[in-house]
Design a protein around this motif. Structure first.
Motif, mmCIF file in Angstrom:
data_model
loop_
_atom_site.group_PDB
_atom_site.id
_atom_site.type_symbol
_atom_site.label_atom_id
_atom_site.label_comp_id
_atom_site.label_asym_id
_atom_site.label_seq_id
_atom_site.Cartn_x
_atom_site.Cartn_y
_atom_site.Cartn_z
ATOM 1 N N VAL A 107 -22.069 -22.446 -7.140
ATOM 2 C CA VAL A 107 -22.403 -20.924 -7.405
ATOM 3 C C VAL A 107 -20.784 -20.685 -7.498
ATOM 4 O O VAL A 107 -20.189 -20.231 -8.236
ATOM 5 C CB VAL A 107 -22.614 -20.392 -6.446
ATOM 6 N N ALA A 108 -19.915 -21.871 -7.352
ATOM 7 C CA ALA A 108 -18.696 -20.846 -7.202
ATOM 8 C C ALA A 108 -17.481 -21.444 -8.615
ATOM 9 O O ALA A 108 -17.616 -21.040 -8.924
ATOM 10 C CB ALA A 108 -17.691 -21.839 -6.401
ATOM 11 N N LEU A 109 -18.690 -22.455 -9.082
ATOM 12 C CA LEU A 109 -18.307 -23.253 -10.181
ATOM 13 C C LEU A 109 -18.498 -22.593 -11.316
ATOM 14 O O LEU A 109 -17.472 -22.454 -12.238
ATOM 15 C CB LEU A 109 -18.579 -25.068 -10.236
ATOM 16 N N ASP A 110 -19.463 -22.309 -11.244
ATOM 17 C CA ASP A 110 -20.796 -21.287 -11.748
ATOM 18 C C ASP A 110 -19.277 -20.528 -12.471
ATOM 19 O O ASP A 110 -19.612 -19.518 -13.140
ATOM 20 C CB ASP A 110 -21.573 -21.008 -11.960
ATOM 21 N N ARG A 111 -19.076 -19.474 -11.774
ATOM 22 C CA ARG A 111 -18.769 -18.095 -11.765
ATOM 23 C C ARG A 111 -17.353 -18.530 -11.490
ATOM 24 O O ARG A 111 -16.666 -17.462 -12.508
ATOM 25 C CB ARG A 111 -17.864 -17.784 -9.786
ATOM 26 N N THR A 112 -16.507 -19.400 -11.708
ATOM 27 C CA THR A 112 -15.126 -19.556 -12.048
ATOM 28 C C THR A 112 -15.018 -20.232 -13.040
ATOM 29 O O THR A 112 -14.168 -19.308 -13.843
ATOM 30 C CB THR A 112 -14.721 -21.204 -11.492
ATOM 31 N N PHE A 113 -16.030 -20.719 -14.060
ATOM 32 C CA PHE A 113 -16.565 -21.552 -15.453
ATOM 33 C C PHE A 113 -16.452 -19.610 -15.794
ATOM 34 O O PHE A 113 -15.938 -19.455 -17.032
ATOM 35 C CB PHE A 113 -16.568 -21.979 -15.796
ATOM 36 N N ALA A 114 -17.258 -18.778 -15.685
ATOM 37 C CA ALA A 114 -17.984 -17.941 -16.151
ATOM 38 C C ALA A 114 -16.195 -16.380 -16.404
ATOM 39 O O ALA A 114 -16.541 -16.258 -17.255
ATOM 40 C CB ALA A 114 -19.192 -16.905 -15.503
ATOM 41 N N LEU B 95 -13.430 -17.122 -16.069
ATOM 42 C CA LEU B 95 -11.975 -17.652 -17.249
ATOM 43 C C LEU B 95 -12.299 -17.712 -18.655
ATOM 44 O O LEU B 95 -11.971 -18.675 -19.515
ATOM 45 C CB LEU B 95 -11.610 -19.038 -16.148
ATOM 46 N N ALA B 96 -13.809 -17.802 -18.784
ATOM 47 C CA ALA B 96 -14.290 -17.918 -20.058
ATOM 48 C C ALA B 96 -13.800 -16.905 -21.391
ATOM 49 O O ALA B 96 -13.451 -17.085 -22.023
ATOM 50 C CB ALA B 96 -15.817 -17.863 -20.218
ATOM 51 N N ASP B 97 -13.101 -15.609 -20.521
ATOM 52 C CA ASP B 97 -12.790 -14.180 -21.444
ATOM 53 C C ASP B 97 -11.160 -14.467 -21.629
ATOM 54 O O ASP B 97 -10.742 -15.254 -20.306
ATOM 55 C CB ASP B 97 -12.773 -13.368 -20.731
ATOM 56 N N PRO B 98 -10.622 -15.055 -22.378
ATOM 57 C CA PRO B 98 -9.535 -15.167 -22.814
ATOM 58 C C PRO B 98 -8.139 -14.090 -22.356
ATOM 59 O O PRO B 98 -7.552 -14.387 -22.008
ATOM 60 C CB PRO B 98 -9.444 -14.816 -24.589
ATOM 61 N N THR B 99 -9.012 -13.175 -21.965
ATOM 62 C CA THR B 99 -8.058 -12.126 -21.535
ATOM 63 C C THR B 99 -8.139 -12.058 -19.995
ATOM 64 O O THR B 99 -6.586 -12.051 -19.544
ATOM 65 C CB THR B 99 -8.627 -10.156 -21.410
ATOM 66 N N ARG B 100 -8.981 -12.694 -19.337
ATOM 67 C CA ARG B 100 -8.472 -13.027 -17.995
ATOM 68 C C ARG B 100 -7.866 -14.350 -18.412
ATOM 69 O O ARG B 100 -6.848 -14.508 -16.572
ATOM 70 C CB ARG B 100 -10.165 -13.211 -17.292
ATOM 71 N N ARG B 101 -7.724 -14.953 -18.429
ATOM 72 C CA ARG B 101 -6.856 -16.760 -18.653
ATOM 73 C C ARG B 101 -5.713 -15.987 -18.453
ATOM 74 O O ARG B 101 -4.311 -16.472 -17.694
ATOM 75 C CB ARG B 101 -7.607 -17.424 -19.949
ATOM 76 N N MET B 102 -5.357 -14.973 -19.520
ATOM 77 C CA MET B 102 -3.781 -14.250 -19.634
ATOM 78 C C MET B 102 -3.274 -13.461 -18.593
ATOM 79 O O MET B 102 -2.229 -13.551 -18.006
ATOM 80 C CB MET B 102 -4.052 -13.790 -21.370
ATOM 81 N N LEU B 103 -4.400 -13.312 -18.268
ATOM 82 C CA LEU B 103 -4.155 -11.833 -16.551
ATOM 83 C C LEU B 103 -4.249 -13.102 -15.225
ATOM 84 O O LEU B 103 -3.140 -13.558 -14.671
ATOM 85 C CB LEU B 103 -5.137 -11.125 -16.120
ATOM 86 N N SER C 263 -8.957 -20.840 -3.304
ATOM 87 C CA SER C 263 -10.281 -20.562 -4.025
ATOM 88 C C SER C 263 -11.462 -21.939 -3.904
ATOM 89 O O SER C 263 -10.813 -22.454 -5.451
ATOM 90 C CB SER C 263 -9.595 -20.022 -5.661
ATOM 91 N N PRO C 264 -12.643 -21.203 -3.971
ATOM 92 C CA PRO C 264 -13.102 -22.605 -3.968
ATOM 93 C C PRO C 264 -14.179 -22.894 -5.241
ATOM 94 O O PRO C 264 -13.970 -24.448 -5.209
ATOM 95 C CB PRO C 264 -14.442 -21.858 -3.149
ATOM 96 N N GLY C 265 -13.164 -21.880 -6.311
ATOM 97 C CA GLY C 265 -14.015 -21.813 -7.424
ATOM 98 C C GLY C 265 -13.418 -23.055 -7.661
ATOM 99 O O GLY C 265 -13.249 -24.035 -8.823
ATOM 100 N N MET C 266 -11.940 -22.824 -7.701
ATOM 101 C CA MET C 266 -10.841 -24.210 -8.511
ATOM 102 C C MET C 266 -11.091 -25.544 -7.812
ATOM 103 O O MET C 266 -10.763 -26.214 -8.628
ATOM 104 C CB MET C 266 -9.333 -23.111 -8.215
ATOM 105 N N VAL C 267 -10.859 -25.142 -6.321
ATOM 106 C CA VAL C 267 -11.318 -26.693 -5.958
ATOM 107 C C VAL C 267 -13.158 -26.912 -6.522
ATOM 108 O O VAL C 267 -12.401 -28.405 -7.292
ATOM 109 C CB VAL C 267 -11.182 -26.568 -4.579
ATOM 110 N N ALA C 268 -13.273 -26.523 -7.065
ATOM 111 C CA ALA C 268 -14.604 -27.160 -7.851
ATOM 112 C C ALA C 268 -14.480 -27.314 -8.539
ATOM 113 O O ALA C 268 -15.226 -28.614 -9.471
ATOM 114 C CB ALA C 268 -16.073 -26.246 -7.666
#
Length: 113
Positions: free
Chosen positions: A7-14, A16-24, A79-84
């Motif tokens: 779940v954490a991995l899926d939320r993280t990738f979802a 980060l899938a958006d370029p605006t969020r990656r820039m933020l 962040s558990p998502g970043m660890v995953a």
């Protein structure tokens, strides 16, 4: 991988899938920012930035601290998502490394024949 990590991995990738969020994430990674400051130089509104920040916060990638009337956003250090995500990418990278090594050995063997 445990279901919670998925779940954490899926939320993280979802998130980060958006370029605006990656820039933020990159901006916040350099130093904490207020939402209003993060709008500068972008072609989107402050409410849109706030929505992106909410997605990042819900994914556990950023944390916010109240300073007066405003929220200051910073990277979430645990962040558990970043660890995953890091663990997942390391596993996939190893798979690719092995596949490429096998292909190289095959190509070199074909070349010698």
């Amino acid at each position: 991988m445990p279901p919670r990590a998925n779940v954490a991995l899926d939320r993280t990738f979802a998130a980060l899938a958006d370029p605006t969020r990656r820039m933020l994430i990159e901006r916040i990674g350099r130093k904490p920012h207020r939402a209003g400051d993060l709008c500068r130089g972008l072609s989107i509104s402050r409410p849109a930035v706030s929505k992106h920040l909410r997605v990042l916060r819900d994914a556990g990638l950023v944390a916010s601290d109240a300073r007066g009337r405003e929220m200051v956003y910073r990277l979430s250090p645990t962040s558990p998502g970043m660890v995953a995500a890091r663990a997942y990418l390391e596993r996939v990278s190893e798979l690719w490394d092995h596949a490429l090594q096998a292909f190289k050995a095959f190509a070199e063997q074909e070349e010698r024949q």
